[in-house]
Enzyme design. Sequence first.
Site, PDB file in Angstrom:
ATOM      1  N   ALA A  56      -0.769   4.237  -2.229  1.00 26.89           N
ATOM      2  CA  ALA A  56       0.599   4.025  -1.748  1.00 26.89           C
ATOM      3  C   ALA A  56       1.438   3.503  -2.903  1.00 26.89           C
ATOM      4  O   ALA A  56       0.922   2.878  -3.832  1.00 26.89           O
ATOM      5  CB  ALA A  56       0.622   3.034  -0.588  1.00 26.89           C
ATOM      6  N   GLY A  58       5.583   1.907  -3.599  1.00 25.21           N
ATOM      7  CA  GLY A  58       6.912   1.574  -3.106  1.00 25.21           C
ATOM      8  C   GLY A  58       7.857   1.292  -4.253  1.00 25.21           C
ATOM      9  O   GLY A  58       7.577   1.618  -5.409  1.00 25.21           O
ATOM     10  N   SER A  59       8.965   0.667  -3.940  1.00 26.04           N
ATOM     11  CA  SER A  59       9.976   0.405  -4.957  1.00 26.04           C
ATOM     12  C   SER A  59       9.567  -0.715  -5.905  1.00 26.04           C
ATOM     13  O   SER A  59      10.057  -0.789  -7.030  1.00 26.04           O
ATOM     14  CB  SER A  59      11.303   0.039  -4.284  1.00 26.04           C
ATOM     15  OG  SER A  59      11.135  -1.097  -3.449  1.00 26.04           O
ATOM     16  N   VAL A  60       8.658  -1.588  -5.469  1.00 25.45           N
ATOM     17  CA  VAL A  60       8.274  -2.748  -6.272  1.00 25.45           C
ATOM     18  C   VAL A  60       6.878  -2.603  -6.865  1.00 25.45           C
ATOM     19  O   VAL A  60       6.635  -2.997  -8.007  1.00 25.45           O
ATOM     20  CB  VAL A  60       8.356  -4.041  -5.425  1.00 25.45           C
ATOM     21  CG1 VAL A  60       7.778  -5.237  -6.178  1.00 25.45           C
ATOM     22  CG2 VAL A  60       9.802  -4.321  -5.028  1.00 25.45           C
ATOM     23  N   LYS A  85      -2.651  -4.513  -5.348  1.00 22.34           N
ATOM     24  CA  LYS A  85      -1.220  -4.240  -5.453  1.00 22.34           C
ATOM     25  C   LYS A  85      -0.757  -4.615  -6.857  1.00 22.34           C
ATOM     26  O   LYS A  85      -0.914  -5.769  -7.286  1.00 22.34           O
ATOM     27  CB  LYS A  85      -0.470  -5.060  -4.399  1.00 22.34           C
ATOM     28  CG  LYS A  85       0.926  -4.589  -4.089  1.00 22.34           C
ATOM     29  CD  LYS A  85       1.461  -5.302  -2.844  1.00 22.34           C
ATOM     30  CE  LYS A  85       2.818  -4.755  -2.437  1.00 22.34           C
ATOM     31  NZ  LYS A  85       3.312  -5.398  -1.200  1.00 22.34           N
ATOM     32  N   ASP A 220      10.658  -7.026   7.065  1.00 21.42           N
ATOM     33  CA  ASP A 220      10.586  -5.627   6.637  1.00 21.42           C
ATOM     34  C   ASP A 220       9.622  -4.879   7.559  1.00 21.42           C
ATOM     35  O   ASP A 220       8.704  -4.196   7.116  1.00 21.42           O
ATOM     36  CB  ASP A 220      10.106  -5.563   5.182  1.00 21.42           C
ATOM     37  CG  ASP A 220      10.369  -4.208   4.540  1.00 21.42           C
ATOM     38  OD1 ASP A 220      11.160  -3.428   5.100  1.00 21.42           O
ATOM     39  OD2 ASP A 220       9.780  -3.922   3.481  1.00 21.42           O
TER      40      ASP A 220
END
Length: 393
Positions: A56, A58-60, A85, A220
Amino acid sequence: MARAERKFSEAEGPSSMSSVYPIAQDRFSYTKKTIERAFGRSLNEIFDKFEEEPIASGSVAQVHRAVLRYQYLQQKVKPIDVAVKVRHPGVGDSIRRDFIIMKCVAKLSKFIPNLSWLRLDESLQQFAVFMMSQVDLAREAAHLSRFIYNFRRWKDVSFPKPLYPLVHPAVLVETFEPGQSVLYYVDELQGYEWIKSDLAHIGIHALLKMLLVDNFIHADMHPGNILVRVSNSMSSQNPPLRSRPHVIFLDVGMTAELSKRDRVNLLEFFKAIALRDGRTAAECTLKLSRKQCCPDPRAFIEEVDKSFISWNSAEGNNVHPGECMHQLLEYVRRHKVNIDGNVTTVMVTTLVLEGWQRKLDPEYDAMSALQRLLFKVDWVESLFYTMEGVMAP
């Protein structure tokens, strides 16, 4: 394909994943270096297995699946499946630059009559705090620990567990949580209405607990951050054999906490929505900003009250409370009513969750559940204040 020779530093702000990582080899090279720099050990010393391709992104940050060496934690247990992560290169600086540009635009909006009431500079400042908190993965680990504690007695809700000491602002190692996106149950799964009804119930009650009991809200909570696990008994049509689905909330970097004043006003607002008391709902809405600039509060209250009166009629009985809330927010926009950013975040989160809950189980009345819990909160707080007064020196 020839390998692109390029070094990455925190100063480089990516505009897209392709510009940050020219090819997969460079992407993994950055990931490996980031992990080793964060924990002071080689990747092979920490993990038995590490999947180079992220599962996965994401933006961060992006997420890799791995197997943790039990020797690293000095515990003789089976190897642990983990999610790793890793923050994207330069994302912090990129966000800061974006906010500098937006801040300049927000300051200019003060001099435009039709935009000045929005107070964009204040909203932007609050949003910047939310975004920058997501960049620090060590803070997300702290949020996970807090949510785990808050929901320690819940069997139907869980969160990934951060695996200290493998926590760093740029890297977070947490338990890998298998499951299926809640979107599958919302949009694709046919039948199994009992599962959908249970999911609606669990999701709404989890949010209400965050809001009413803990004052610590996952801000979120879109479907991409919610996984569902269902046991093999899903195939059983015999009700006694059915087990409830289990919900896992992910990506808790963005959270919200309300001041005592905001919390009281917001709870009164939700209570008024649940009771379809338009005048009180409008009055509470006007209190949701410390600097209210609504040009005509009386007109706002009257229009909201008129709408709620029609919704309370026989013809309006079919209007869903969520639709009432959406219409109220339209009046907020029309009458230029200010709502502070933190409160807006909670309201939007509530609407997002209420939206997919309604798809899962149209018959489930979230506002009735809210009304019952608000009554309990009033009773508990009254008892708490009474005991506090009796025990005070």
